[in-house]
Design an enzyme around this catalytic site. Structure first.
Site, PDB file in Angstrom:
ATOM      1  N   HIS A  15      27.923  14.046  62.737  1.00 25.83           N
ATOM      2  CA  HIS A  15      28.733  13.740  63.824  1.00 25.83           C
ATOM      3  C   HIS A  15      29.750  12.658  64.041  1.00 25.83           C
ATOM      4  O   HIS A  15      30.418  11.787  65.769  1.00 25.83           O
ATOM      5  CB  HIS A  15      29.056  14.991  64.996  1.00 25.83           C
ATOM      6  CG  HIS A  15      28.878  16.097  65.206  1.00 25.83           C
ATOM      7  ND1 HIS A  15      28.528  16.925  64.242  1.00 25.83           N
ATOM      8  CD2 HIS A  15      30.099  16.729  65.258  1.00 25.83           C
ATOM      9  CE1 HIS A  15      28.804  17.970  63.981  1.00 25.83           C
ATOM     10  NE2 HIS A  15      30.111  18.061  65.030  1.00 25.83           N
ATOM     11  N   GLY A  16      28.301  11.735  63.883  1.00 30.89           N
ATOM     12  CA  GLY A  16      28.901  10.052  64.731  1.00 30.89           C
ATOM     13  C   GLY A  16      27.673   9.380  64.255  1.00 30.89           C
ATOM     14  O   GLY A  16      26.408  10.267  63.838  1.00 30.89           O
TER      15      GLY A  16
END
Length: 467
Positions: A322-323
């Site tokens: 996700h990041g």
């Protein structure tokens, strides 16, 4: 971001659909491919070359894998799959994680990796996962290698889900790439699904998102317990309606073009356990990690210690997917711990407990998880969580909380009701004529309201564009 420009999107979609239905069927993939490349080039310019490279590499590797398998050379086939996976992971690592790792090392006094200031290409996490799984599917015999690079390019660049998913596996879409059917009924249902998704995004996600932004920007010293919870509850609704709205838009657009994508959300906020939540939330990502990481690692057909390790790898990967930030890793490991607790002893108790108790338990932990997800700065995250739990003599409420609650209560109530299948169930009980009339009315009202909000509003982010 250019992708969020309503005028561009409107004219692009209308022109693409018009040309798509005017040309002969054998040219429709060409229309999709060219439109998808133009769509991505409009927003990312030179980075469209990465997509060309990814398409060429995985297309050729898929053919090689099938050739080696046909000759009985399993070792060469496995080596080719590994090379394809390494290429895609290297691509993802360089653009998404290089600067994060370099910055983390430099903060510890290690400067052998320079910070390059690399811009993250939109959608790279989605299309690299799709192309990476292609060669695996061919190796396993779940799909035949695509002989046409044009058709394979159509799969990779398919614009409805190109930049924010859902993640489409080739084995689920390969046959549709080669041949699919279109009809007026299919197109009409696609318009309806697209409109529902756009209404989720524009009318609900954007509005509750402004409430979260207000609380996120508030100094910790000015926060109250009630206000901190109201803010993160707003984000809880924002991320669901933002991402499920985009997924619905992608599914609807796909259906207009004759494709059938699998659903990506199934009312996750009605779950009665964290285990159930992850069967309902971002289904395409959960399925991808299960099929291409968890099961190859051994799944649960191994010792308990190994099984715990397998889950750890999957949830660490889910977090950092996700990041490139430590809070995403923490978020993934938060769910790893919760799922272990449930699988060891709690899940059985939750199934026997009253539904309201299980539901409150799940929602409480999910809301806390979104606080971890939303705040990247660890100092601010720790302070925000302290306020949420009333630590350090924080006041319960203040005038700002009352103002925000009164202002946003209608949209919060709508969001709460729309998070359940109540409306869909009532709609299904209507007589066919009434359902069609109501559906048409909803489409018209949704399009008018969304257009008005898009023209008048300035807050229009797509949260998953950066993943």
């Amino acid at each position: 971001m250019v992708f969020s420009t309503p005028v561009f999107l409107f004219y692009f979609l209308v022109l693409t659909l018009l040309v798509y239905y005017l040309v002969p069927r054998k040219l429709r993939n060409v229309v999709i491919l060219l439109s998808s490349l133009c769509f991505y080039y409009w927003g990312e310019r030179i980075y469209v070359l990465i997509m060309f490279l990814s398409t060429a590499i995985d297309f050729t590797h898929g053919l090689l894998v099938e050739r080696f398998k046909a000759k009985g050379n399993d070792k060469a086939a496995r080596r080719t799959v590994a090379m394809s996976i390494l290429f895609n992971l290297a691509l993802l690592f360089f653009f998404k994680y290089w600067d994060f790792i370099a910055g983390s090392l430099q903060s510890m006094g290690l400067s052998f990796m320079p910070v390059l200031g690399i811009h993250l290409p939109i959608g790279i996490s989605f299309y690299t996962f799709q192309t990476m799984s292609y060669t695996v599917d061919v190796y396993r015999g779940d799909a035949r290698a695509q002989r046409s690079i044009l058709n394979f390019g159509t799969f990779v660049t398919l614009f409805p889900q190109l930049i924010a998913g859902p993640i489409i596996k080739y084995k689920d879409l390969g046959d549709q790439i080669d041949q699919r059917t279109t009809s007026c009924d299919k197109f009409a249902s696609g318009v309806e699904i697209f409109t529902i998704g756009m209404a989720k995004k524009v009318l609900i996600a954007n509005n509750v998102g402004m409430l979260w932004e207000a609380y996120k920007a508030t100094a910790l010293t000015d926060l109250t317990v009630a206000g901190a919870w109201l803010g993160v509850i707003a984000f809880t609704f924002q991320i669901y309606f933002d991402f499920s709205g985009y997924s619905d838009m992608a599914i609807g657009l796909g259906r207009m073009l004759g494709f059938e994508f699998l659903p990506n959300f199934n009312y996750p906020y009605i779950s009665k356990s964290i285990t159930e939540f992850w069967r309902r939330w971002h289904i395409s990502l959960s399925t991808w990690f299960r099929e291409y990481l968890y099961i190859p690692l051994g799944g649960n057909r191994c010792s308990k210690r190994r099984w715990m390790f397998n889950l750890f790898v999957v949830w660490a990967a889910t977090g950092i997917w996700h990041g490139a930030s430590w809070n995403f890793l923490l978020w993934g490991l938060f769910f790893w711990v919760l799922l272990l607790i449930e699988k060891f002893f709690l899940l059985e108790k939750l199934e026997k407990a009253p539904a309201v108790v299980s539901h409150i338990y799940t929602l409480f932990l999910v809301v806390v998880s979104w606080a971890i997800f939303a705040i990247e700065d660890f100092g601010h995250l720790g302070g925000y969580l302290k306020v949420m739990f009333g630590l350090g003599g924080v006041p319960l409420t203040n005038g700002a909380f009352g103002y925000y609650l009164r202002s946003y209560l209608p949209v919060l109530v709508v969001a709460g009701l729309a998070s359940t299948p109540m409306g869909a169930r009532l709609y299904q009980k209507l007589p066919q004529w009434a359902a069609k009339a109501l559906g048409l009315l909803f489409i018209l009202a949704g399009l008018i309201l969304c257009t008005a909000y898009l023209v008048d509003g300035t807050y229009n982010p797509f949260l998953y564009f950066r993943f």
